[in-house]
Design a protein around this motif. Structure first.
Motif, PDB file in Angstrom:
ATOM      1  N   VAL A  64      65.573  17.109  34.633  1.00 32.16           N
ATOM      2  CA  VAL A  64      64.834  15.861  34.757  1.00 32.16           C
ATOM      3  C   VAL A  64      65.347  15.124  35.990  1.00 32.16           C
ATOM      4  N   GLY A  65      64.437  14.727  36.864  1.00 33.07           N
ATOM      5  CA  GLY A  65      64.798  14.033  38.090  1.00 33.07           C
ATOM      6  C   GLY A  65      65.045  14.968  39.252  1.00 33.07           C
ATOM      7  N   GLY A  66      65.253  16.254  38.989  1.00 29.92           N
ATOM      8  CA  GLY A  66      65.485  17.224  40.063  1.00 29.92           C
ATOM      9  C   GLY A  66      64.173  17.752  40.605  1.00 29.92           C
ATOM     10  N   LYS A  67      64.104  17.935  41.909  1.00 28.33           N
ATOM     11  CA  LYS A  67      62.901  18.467  42.549  1.00 28.33           C
ATOM     12  C   LYS A  67      62.976  19.994  42.536  1.00 28.33           C
ATOM     13  N   THR A  68      61.917  20.635  42.028  1.00 32.03           N
ATOM     14  CA  THR A  68      61.882  22.085  41.952  1.00 32.03           C
ATOM     15  C   THR A  68      60.629  22.616  42.642  1.00 32.03           C
ATOM     16  N   PRO A  69      60.732  23.782  43.279  1.00 27.07           N
ATOM     17  CA  PRO A  69      59.561  24.355  43.948  1.00 27.07           C
ATOM     18  C   PRO A  69      58.579  24.948  42.943  1.00 27.07           C
ATOM     19  N   ASP A  90      50.865  16.069  54.177  1.00 24.83           N
ATOM     20  CA  ASP A  90      51.786  15.949  53.048  1.00 24.83           C
ATOM     21  C   ASP A  90      51.214  14.932  52.072  1.00 24.83           C
ATOM     22  N   ALA A  91      51.204  15.296  50.793  1.00 23.49           N
ATOM     23  CA  ALA A  91      50.699  14.392  49.758  1.00 23.49           C
ATOM     24  C   ALA A  91      51.705  14.341  48.607  1.00 23.49           C
ATOM     25  N   VAL A  92      51.815  13.159  48.004  1.00 17.88           N
ATOM     26  CA  VAL A  92      52.631  12.992  46.802  1.00 17.88           C
ATOM     27  C   VAL A  92      51.732  12.368  45.743  1.00 17.88           C
ATOM     28  N   GLY A  97      55.934  21.372  45.268  1.00 20.24           N
ATOM     29  CA  GLY A  97      57.131  21.147  44.465  1.00 20.24           C
ATOM     30  C   GLY A  97      56.808  20.091  43.424  1.00 20.24           C
ATOM     31  N   GLN A  98      57.697  19.956  42.453  1.00 17.92           N
ATOM     32  CA  GLN A  98      57.475  18.937  41.420  1.00 17.92           C
ATOM     33  C   GLN A  98      58.797  18.292  41.051  1.00 17.92           C
ATOM     34  N   GLN A  99      58.701  17.081  40.549  1.00 21.71           N
ATOM     35  CA  GLN A  99      59.868  16.333  40.104  1.00 21.71           C
ATOM     36  C   GLN A  99      59.490  15.612  38.824  1.00 21.71           C
ATOM     37  N   ILE A 159      55.011  13.419  36.077  1.00 22.07           N
ATOM     38  CA  ILE A 159      55.328  14.542  36.960  1.00 22.07           C
ATOM     39  C   ILE A 159      54.856  14.175  38.354  1.00 22.07           C
ATOM     40  N   LYS A 160      55.792  14.174  39.286  1.00 23.71           N
ATOM     41  CA  LYS A 160      55.474  13.864  40.678  1.00 23.71           C
ATOM     42  C   LYS A 160      55.337  15.198  41.420  1.00 23.71           C
ATOM     43  N   TYR A 161      54.177  15.409  42.037  1.00 21.44           N
ATOM     44  CA  TYR A 161      53.915  16.632  42.788  1.00 21.44           C
ATOM     45  C   TYR A 161      54.000  16.344  44.279  1.00 21.44           C
ATOM     46  N   PHE A 162      54.698  17.224  44.999  1.00 20.41           N
ATOM     47  CA  PHE A 162      54.816  17.149  46.449  1.00 20.41           C
ATOM     48  C   PHE A 162      54.010  18.316  47.007  1.00 20.41           C
ATOM     49  N   LEU A 163      52.958  18.029  47.758  1.00 17.07           N
ATOM     50  CA  LEU A 163      52.037  19.067  48.226  1.00 17.07           C
ATOM     51  C   LEU A 163      51.962  19.096  49.740  1.00 17.07           C
ATOM     52  N   LYS A 164      51.936  20.284  50.303  1.00 16.71           N
ATOM     53  CA  LYS A 164      51.647  20.483  51.724  1.00 16.71           C
ATOM     54  C   LYS A 164      50.282  21.151  51.761  1.00 16.71           C
TER      55      LYS A 164
END
Length: 84
Positions: A16-21, A60-62, A35-37, A42-47
């Motif tokens: 929890v709280g860690g960013k994972t691919p 880049d989108a969050v 990636g997600q956190q 759930i926070k998604y980090f998208l390229k």
């Protein structure tokens, strides 16, 4: 001396709280990296890769998703041209 360390996990093997691919993004057209956190949702980090007038551009989108909300809450936190 005795110390105990607890690591919070969400039941899916992620901290929890860690960013994972997210490894297999090939099924999502235009997404080249993700990636997600786990936060308060759930926070998604998208390229994202797109083509405009024959020129490839990367963004880049969050996005924050709260799946327990009814209806499911989705919020775009940021969207910008990629610097890499």
């Amino acid at each position: 001396m005795f110390a105990t360390i607890f690591t919070a996990a969400n039941g899916y093997g992620t901290i929890v709280g860690g960013k994972t691919p997210i490894n297999d993004v090939s099924a999502n057209k235009g997404v080249v990296e993700a990636g997600q956190q786990i936060v308060s949702g759930i926070k998604y980090f998208l390229k994202i890769e797109a083509t405009e007038n024959g020129e490839k551009k990367t963004f880049d989108a969050v996005v924050l998703i709260k799946p327990w909300s009814q209806p499911e809450e989705r919020q775009m936190l940021s969207f910008s041209a990629s610097t890499q």
